[in-house]
Design a protein around this motif. Structure first.
Motif, mmCIF file in Angstrom:
data_model
loop_
_atom_site.group_PDB
_atom_site.id
_atom_site.type_symbol
_atom_site.label_atom_id
_atom_site.label_comp_id
_atom_site.label_asym_id
_atom_site.label_seq_id
_atom_site.Cartn_x
_atom_site.Cartn_y
_atom_site.Cartn_z
ATOM 1 N N GLU A 1 -44.358 49.645 33.333
ATOM 2 C CA GLU A 1 -43.265 49.766 32.367
ATOM 3 C C GLU A 1 -42.279 48.598 32.536
ATOM 4 O OE1 GLU A 1 -43.328 51.648 29.865
ATOM 5 O OE2 GLU A 1 -44.888 53.042 30.472
ATOM 6 N N SER A 2 -42.121 47.836 31.460
ATOM 7 C CA SER A 2 -41.343 46.600 31.532
ATOM 8 C C SER A 2 -39.881 46.825 31.920
ATOM 9 C CB SER A 2 -41.410 45.861 30.193
ATOM 10 O OG SER A 2 -40.845 46.641 29.151
ATOM 11 N N ALA A 3 -39.270 47.915 31.442
ATOM 12 C CA ALA A 3 -37.870 48.172 31.780
ATOM 13 C C ALA A 3 -37.709 48.375 33.281
ATOM 14 C CB ALA A 3 -37.350 49.384 31.014
ATOM 15 N N VAL A 4 -38.659 49.085 33.887
ATOM 16 C CA VAL A 4 -38.626 49.324 35.327
ATOM 17 C C VAL A 4 -38.815 48.012 36.082
ATOM 18 C CG1 VAL A 4 -39.807 50.482 37.228
ATOM 19 C CG2 VAL A 4 -39.438 51.693 35.070
ATOM 20 N N ILE A 5 -39.775 47.208 35.634
ATOM 21 C CA ILE A 5 -40.036 45.920 36.283
ATOM 22 C C ILE A 5 -38.813 45.019 36.212
ATOM 23 C CG2 ILE A 5 -41.388 43.789 36.082
ATOM 24 C CD1 ILE A 5 -43.762 45.576 35.208
ATOM 25 N N ARG B 1 -23.350 49.917 31.662
ATOM 26 C CA ARG B 1 -24.753 49.769 32.057
ATOM 27 C C ARG B 1 -25.643 50.678 31.211
ATOM 28 N NH1 ARG B 1 -26.603 47.706 36.937
ATOM 29 N NH2 ARG B 1 -28.684 48.375 37.611
ATOM 30 N N ALA B 2 -25.184 51.928 31.025
ATOM 31 C CA ALA B 2 -25.941 52.873 30.204
ATOM 32 C C ALA B 2 -26.005 52.407 28.753
ATOM 33 C CB ALA B 2 -25.307 54.255 30.287
ATOM 34 N N ARG B 3 -24.910 51.822 28.262
ATOM 35 C CA ARG B 3 -24.890 51.327 26.884
ATOM 36 C C ARG B 3 -25.913 50.212 26.702
ATOM 37 N NH1 ARG B 3 -22.272 47.828 23.185
ATOM 38 N NH2 ARG B 3 -21.539 46.473 24.851
ATOM 39 N N HIS B 4 -26.016 49.325 27.671
ATOM 40 C CA HIS B 4 -27.012 48.249 27.595
ATOM 41 C C HIS B 4 -28.426 48.814 27.618
ATOM 42 C CE1 HIS B 4 -24.669 44.341 28.485
ATOM 43 N NE2 HIS B 4 -23.824 45.249 28.033
ATOM 44 N N ARG B 5 -28.651 49.810 28.455
ATOM 45 C CA ARG B 5 -29.977 50.427 28.500
ATOM 46 C C ARG B 5 -30.331 51.066 27.162
ATOM 47 N NH1 ARG B 5 -28.984 53.023 34.441
ATOM 48 N NH2 ARG B 5 -30.205 51.536 35.676
ATOM 49 N N ILE C 1 -31.448 48.449 24.844
ATOM 50 C CA ILE C 1 -32.796 48.015 25.221
ATOM 51 C C ILE C 1 -33.833 48.953 24.604
ATOM 52 C CG2 ILE C 1 -34.401 47.903 27.188
ATOM 53 C CD1 ILE C 1 -32.055 46.698 28.816
ATOM 54 N N GLU C 2 -33.578 50.260 24.664
ATOM 55 C CA GLU C 2 -34.474 51.223 24.018
ATOM 56 C C GLU C 2 -34.506 51.013 22.510
ATOM 57 O OE1 GLU C 2 -36.600 53.512 25.354
ATOM 58 O OE2 GLU C 2 -36.126 52.360 27.150
ATOM 59 N N PHE C 3 -33.375 50.670 21.940
ATOM 60 C CA PHE C 3 -33.297 50.364 20.514
ATOM 61 C C PHE C 3 -34.218 49.186 20.195
ATOM 62 C CE2 PHE C 3 -31.173 48.709 16.672
ATOM 63 C CZ PHE C 3 -30.929 49.881 15.960
ATOM 64 N N GLY D 1 -27.878 38.433 29.480
ATOM 65 C CA GLY D 1 -28.155 39.671 30.193
ATOM 66 C C GLY D 1 -29.543 40.212 29.903
ATOM 67 N N LEU D 2 -29.825 41.371 30.461
ATOM 68 C CA LEU D 2 -31.147 41.970 30.304
ATOM 69 C C LEU D 2 -31.422 42.363 28.853
ATOM 70 C CD1 LEU D 2 -33.287 42.288 32.447
ATOM 71 C CD2 LEU D 2 -32.607 44.670 32.732
ATOM 72 N N VAL D 3 -30.389 42.736 28.116
ATOM 73 C CA VAL D 3 -30.571 43.023 26.688
ATOM 74 C C VAL D 3 -31.102 41.786 25.971
ATOM 75 C CG1 VAL D 3 -29.442 43.708 24.546
ATOM 76 C CG2 VAL D 3 -28.767 44.778 26.694
ATOM 77 N N ASP D 4 -30.579 40.627 26.325
ATOM 78 C CA ASP D 4 -31.027 39.385 25.695
ATOM 79 C C ASP D 4 -32.489 39.096 26.020
ATOM 80 O OD1 ASP D 4 -28.371 38.443 24.606
ATOM 81 O OD2 ASP D 4 -27.870 38.612 26.731
ATOM 82 N N ALA D 5 -32.911 39.420 27.253
ATOM 83 C CA ALA D 5 -34.316 39.228 27.628
ATOM 84 C C ALA D 5 -35.243 40.074 26.769
ATOM 85 C CB ALA D 5 -34.510 39.568 29.107
ATOM 86 N N VAL D 6 -34.740 41.214 26.303
ATOM 87 C CA VAL D 6 -35.531 42.110 25.450
ATOM 88 C C VAL D 6 -35.615 41.593 24.019
ATOM 89 C CG1 VAL D 6 -35.517 44.408 24.389
ATOM 90 C CG2 VAL D 6 -35.111 44.159 26.857
ATOM 91 N N TYR D 7 -34.528 41.053 23.509
ATOM 92 C CA TYR D 7 -34.501 40.663 22.095
ATOM 93 C C TYR D 7 -35.053 39.263 21.839
ATOM 94 C CZ TYR D 7 -32.193 44.943 20.729
ATOM 95 O OH TYR D 7 -31.927 46.275 20.469
ATOM 96 N N GLY D 8 -35.134 38.422 22.865
ATOM 97 C CA GLY D 8 -35.751 37.109 22.679
ATOM 98 C C GLY D 8 -37.160 37.212 22.117
ATOM 99 N N PRO D 9 -38.043 38.032 22.701
ATOM 100 C CA PRO D 9 -39.402 38.194 22.159
ATOM 101 C C PRO D 9 -39.422 38.847 20.780
ATOM 102 C CG PRO D 9 -39.326 38.870 24.460
ATOM 103 C CD PRO D 9 -37.908 38.669 24.030
#
Length: 235
Positions: A80-84, A104-108, A111-113, A162-170
């Motif tokens: 699971e990518s979020a865990v990694i 932190r929860a808001r960013h997570r 990420i699910e979005f 941040g980690l949210v940005d790592a998700v939306y780049g792809p």
């Protein structure tokens, strides 16, 4: 395919020398992990597999049969990518998630979005006809309209990546390729999202998360589905 990344001083004293990422060259969830590895300066080895003919050794390691997998010291397997991504973030300095619990929860949540957006993208490139294609396109636009007042830009919360940005780049990378062959009109009038998309497209870690032939490989993948988008690409 193996990739070695130079060690970041922030990883000093942490055993990151035996990280093996098992991946697929087109998978956006893999790209999240690669972006995080690059951003944190963590050395790793990467092996791409064929998801249409998954090796037996991979199936033995993966409880879900999906990529990415992260092998740690050849003993432990994370899936699971979020865990990694969160594991990689937690073992190094310079966190990509906020420290404060609510933020932190808001960013997570966003990420699910982003994962839900990926599901809609799959609907878009798999749509059999124009009506189904347009429904997916409009659903995607609605998702980005929800993001428009949330994004600060140039990155999700401003100047810090941040980690949210790592998700939306792809996610945005899909549209870079699709819009090279057809006008989707998904981002019209969404100033913050467009600025965010541009900043992520220019980020070194986002660009380096895929091989140079990614656009051609993605279009070949779409062509093979014989979907409505495939017809637009051929046209």
């Amino acid at each position: 395919m193996s990739t070695e990344i130079g060690r970041n001083p922030a990883t000093a004293g942490i055993n990151t020398a035996h990280l093996h990422l098992i991946s697929h060259k087109l998978c956006p969830y893999v790209q999240r992990s690669v972006i995080t590895l690059i951003e944190k300066g963590i050395p790793y080895t990467r092996t791409d597999i064929d998801l249409a003919a998954k090796p037996e050794w991979f199936l033995q390691l993966s409880p879900t049969g999906k990529v990415p997998l992260l092998r740690v010291d050849q003993q432990h397997t994370l899936f699971e990518s979020a865990v990694i991504c969160e594991y990689l973030d937690e073992i190094t300095d310079g966190p990509l998630l906020p420290h404060e619990p609510l933020e932190r929860a808001r960013h997570r949540a966003w990420i699910e979005f982003g994962s839900a957006i990926l599901n809609l993208i799959a609907r878009l490139y798999s749509a059999d006809d124009e009506a189904e294609f347009d429904a997916a396109r409009l659903a995607l636009r609605a998702r980005f309209q929800r993001l428009e007042p949330v994004v600060v830009a140039p990155y999700f919360t401003g100047t810090a990546f941040g980690l949210v940005d790592a998700v939306y780049g792809p996610i945005f990378r899909y549209f870079d390729v699709f819009e090279s062959v057809t006008d989707l009109r998904i981002f019209e009038g969404l100033t913050n999202v467009q600025c965010w998309r541009q900043a992520l497209g220019e980020r070194a870690s986002v660009r380096q998360a895929v091989s140079a032939d990614y656009p051609q490989a993605l279009l070949a993948f779409v062509h093979a589905r014989n979907s409505w988008l495939a017809g637009l690409c051929r046209g």
